[in-house]
Design a protein around this motif. Structure first.
Motif, short mmCIF file in Angstrom:
data_model
loop_
_atom_site.label_atom_id
_atom_site.label_comp_id
_atom_site.label_asym_id
_atom_site.label_seq_id
_atom_site.Cartn_x
_atom_site.Cartn_y
_atom_site.Cartn_z
N LEU A 1 44.89 33.51 47.66
CA LEU A 1 44.96 33.37 46.21
C LEU A 1 44.96 34.76 45.60
CD1 LEU A 1 44.68 31.97 43.43
CD2 LEU A 1 42.20 31.85 43.84
N LEU A 2 45.96 35.04 44.76
CA LEU A 2 46.05 36.31 44.05
C LEU A 2 45.70 36.08 42.58
CD1 LEU A 2 49.41 37.75 45.47
CD2 LEU A 2 47.10 37.93 46.42
N LEU A 3 44.62 36.71 42.11
CA LEU A 3 44.24 36.65 40.71
C LEU A 3 44.66 37.97 40.06
CD1 LEU A 3 40.62 35.16 41.03
CD2 LEU A 3 42.74 33.94 40.51
N LEU A 4 45.79 37.94 39.35
CA LEU A 4 46.38 39.17 38.83
C LEU A 4 46.14 39.30 37.33
CD1 LEU A 4 49.82 39.14 40.71
CD2 LEU A 4 47.64 40.12 41.43
N SER A 5 45.69 40.48 36.95
CA SER A 5 45.43 40.77 35.54
C SER A 5 45.75 42.24 35.30
CB SER A 5 43.97 40.43 35.19
OG SER A 5 43.74 40.61 33.82
N ASN A 6 45.08 42.85 34.32
CA ASN A 6 45.31 44.27 34.04
C ASN A 6 44.18 45.13 34.59
OD1 ASN A 6 43.33 43.39 32.30
ND2 ASN A 6 44.13 44.45 30.50
N VAL A 7 43.42 44.61 35.55
CA VAL A 7 42.31 45.34 36.15
C VAL A 7 42.65 45.69 37.59
CG1 VAL A 7 40.56 44.34 34.64
CG2 VAL A 7 41.17 43.17 36.76
N ARG B 1 57.47 31.70 52.94
CA ARG B 1 56.18 31.41 52.35
C ARG B 1 56.29 30.20 51.43
NH1 ARG B 1 56.55 35.71 55.59
NH2 ARG B 1 54.73 37.07 55.53
N GLU B 2 55.16 29.59 51.15
CA GLU B 2 55.09 28.48 50.20
C GLU B 2 54.36 28.99 48.97
OE1 GLU B 2 54.84 25.03 53.66
OE2 GLU B 2 53.05 25.56 52.50
N MET B 3 55.08 29.21 47.89
CA MET B 3 54.55 29.89 46.71
C MET B 3 54.20 28.89 45.60
SD MET B 3 54.62 32.92 47.90
CE MET B 3 54.06 33.81 46.43
N LEU B 4 53.02 29.08 45.03
CA LEU B 4 52.57 28.31 43.88
C LEU B 4 52.13 29.29 42.80
CD1 LEU B 4 51.26 27.00 46.73
CD2 LEU B 4 50.67 25.17 45.16
N MET B 5 52.35 28.95 41.55
CA MET B 5 52.00 29.84 40.45
C MET B 5 51.12 29.13 39.43
SD MET B 5 55.53 31.96 39.71
CE MET B 5 54.80 32.69 38.24
N VAL B 6 50.08 29.83 38.98
CA VAL B 6 49.28 29.42 37.83
C VAL B 6 49.49 30.49 36.78
CG1 VAL B 6 46.98 28.94 36.91
CG2 VAL B 6 47.58 28.22 39.24
N SER B 7 50.08 30.12 35.65
CA SER B 7 50.50 31.13 34.68
C SER B 7 49.89 30.88 33.32
CB SER B 7 52.03 31.16 34.55
OG SER B 7 52.42 32.08 33.54
N MET C 1 48.99 31.20 46.45
CA MET C 1 48.94 30.88 45.03
C MET C 1 48.80 32.17 44.24
SD MET C 1 46.48 28.27 42.89
CE MET C 1 47.38 26.85 43.52
N VAL C 2 49.66 32.36 43.24
CA VAL C 2 49.65 33.54 42.39
C VAL C 2 49.23 33.11 40.99
CG1 VAL C 2 50.98 35.44 41.41
CG2 VAL C 2 51.47 34.62 43.74
N LYS C 3 48.08 33.63 40.55
CA LYS C 3 47.63 33.34 39.19
C LYS C 3 47.90 34.55 38.32
CE LYS C 3 44.62 33.40 35.64
NZ LYS C 3 44.02 34.54 34.90
N LEU C 4 48.69 34.35 37.26
CA LEU C 4 49.05 35.43 36.35
C LEU C 4 48.23 35.32 35.08
CD1 LEU C 4 52.94 35.21 36.71
CD2 LEU C 4 51.39 36.76 37.91
N GLY C 5 47.44 36.36 34.80
CA GLY C 5 46.65 36.38 33.58
C GLY C 5 47.50 36.68 32.36
N SER C 6 46.92 36.44 31.20
CA SER C 6 47.65 36.69 29.95
C SER C 6 48.07 38.14 29.83
CB SER C 6 46.76 36.30 28.76
OG SER C 6 46.47 34.92 28.78
N ALA C 7 47.25 39.06 30.33
CA ALA C 7 47.58 40.48 30.22
C ALA C 7 48.81 40.85 31.03
CB ALA C 7 46.39 41.34 30.67
N ASP D 1 38.76 28.14 32.52
CA ASP D 1 39.94 28.99 32.34
C ASP D 1 40.85 28.84 33.56
OD1 ASP D 1 38.84 30.63 34.41
OD2 ASP D 1 37.68 31.72 32.91
N ASN D 2 41.97 29.55 33.52
CA ASN D 2 42.95 29.45 34.60
C ASN D 2 42.48 30.07 35.90
OD1 ASN D 2 45.07 27.90 33.57
ND2 ASN D 2 45.98 29.64 32.50
N ASP D 3 41.51 31.00 35.85
CA ASP D 3 40.94 31.55 37.08
C ASP D 3 40.27 30.44 37.89
OD1 ASP D 3 41.66 34.25 36.61
OD2 ASP D 3 39.94 34.51 35.29
N ALA D 4 39.45 29.63 37.20
CA ALA D 4 38.76 28.54 37.88
C ALA D 4 39.75 27.47 38.33
CB ALA D 4 37.71 27.94 36.95
N ILE D 5 40.75 27.17 37.50
CA ILE D 5 41.77 26.19 37.89
C ILE D 5 42.48 26.64 39.16
CG2 ILE D 5 44.03 25.26 37.23
CD1 ILE D 5 43.01 25.07 34.38
#
Length: 330
Positions: free
Chosen positions: A235-241, A78-84, A42-48, A218-222
């Motif tokens: 799980l990948l939590l991607l942001s600007n950090v 792979r089986e890819m899921l996105m939270v955007s 699962m790839v979570k893309l932050g607003s940044a 927020d979407n991190d918790a989701i």
């Protein structure tokens, strides 16, 4: 199986798994196994990541790069899921343009009717609202964002499906299982689910039935809750950090942590940095989400999604984030 990366027909990306030696970047062998062996990701893309620096509109280049990498991994088995995130930013740009257009109509009059052979009396437009809320922007931007993802994934022969999450639904077992059943069907059909919180509607915080022992704000918790429910391997939590540091990242004595083990989490010595300027979730939110997932068997990476080829680099162990390893056997 490294040969999977050689069979995928996505010419713009060539995985380093098949072409160069892997640099672990301070990650343990256990951590590398969890990264390289992940099948459902699962790839979570932050607003940044998906939003322009001014907060209005989608960063098309970065978003296209993410889609290319996700398509590469999906095609490689792979089986890819996105939270955007990004619906509010996309809608903010549309609403700004719409407001300017409506003001022009108020001065010059409404545009000509699309069917000139059928004249009909025109009515005056209502006054423009004084303020546009984030919920209004989300309602407009969600359709635009999903349409953009769909068009980008179609360039690689991939289908997408939209899943809008109402946060209270995740707090109750029945609705949560129904949501996950739909997502599971999409995944098995090799369709990439695009998941997002339904920001167009405001919901009061829900205590739920006690099945989720974590507030969802927020979407991190989701992403963390769904990664566990969907039995994701990573799980990948991607942001600007870049990731997690031993202290304030602005201080020179703070050191970057490439990996955080369950033992380190139990020590309580992790400190949190500032939040992203675009979204609601800060480092504390991401660490709490990571702890929730790892304690339930899903490793997590908090990483920098602004870097080119960031997702593939993380999975190959080339850094760009902090890996939270899990010692829970599924």
């Amino acid at each position: 199986d490294h040969t999977m990366f050689r069979r995928i027909a996505v010419p713009a990306i060539h995985s380093g798994l098949a072409t160069r030696a892997i640099s672990t970047g301070g990650i343990s062998s256990r951590g590398m196994e969890q990264l390289m062996g992940a099948r459902r990701i699962m790839v979570k893309l932050g607003s940044a990541v998906v939003t322009r620096s001014n907060g209005a509109g989608i960063a098309l280049g970065r978003t296209a790069n993410v889609v290319e990498q996700v398509s590469h991994l999906q095609g490689a088995g792979r089986e890819m899921l996105m939270v955007s995130s990004g619906a509010v930013a996309a809608g903010r740009q549309i609403m700004h343009n719409q407001r300017a257009l409506m003001r022009q109509f108020q001065i010059e009059g409404p545009p000509s009717l699309p069917i000139p052979s059928r004249p009909i009396p025109t009515m005056p437009y209502l006054p423009l609202p004084e303020q546009i809320s984030s919920h209004d922007c989300a309602a407009v931007g969600q359709a635009s964002l999903v349409a953009l993802y769909d068009a980008m994934f179609k360039a690689y022969g991939m289908g997408t499906g939209q899943i809008l999450i109402s946060v209270p639904d995740l707090m109750y077992t029945g609705p949560r299982k129904a949501t996950c059943k739909t997502i599971e069907q999409l995944v098995r059909m090799r369709i990439v689910p695009i998941i997002n919180e339904n920001d167009a509607i405001y919901f009061e915080p829900a205590e739920g039935d006690g099945s989720i022992p974590m507030p969802i704000s927020d979407n991190d918790a989701i992403a963390a809750v769904l990664a566990v429910e969907m039995k994701c391997d990573l799980l990948l939590l991607l942001s600007n950090v870049k990731g997690v540091f031993t202290g304030d990242p602005a201080l020179p004595e703070s050191k970057f942590l490439p990996e955080i083990t369950p033992e380190m989490l139990k020590s309580g010595e992790i400190q949190f940095g500032a939040k992203s300027g675009m979204g609601r979730g800060g480092m504390e939110s991401k660490v709490k989400a990571a702890m929730y997932a790892t304690e339930r068997g899903c490793p997590v990476v908090i990483g920098n999604g602004l870097e080119w080829r960031s997702i593939l680099n993380i999975i190959e162990g080339h850094g760009l984030g902090t890996l939270f390893t899990s010692d829970v056997k599924k």
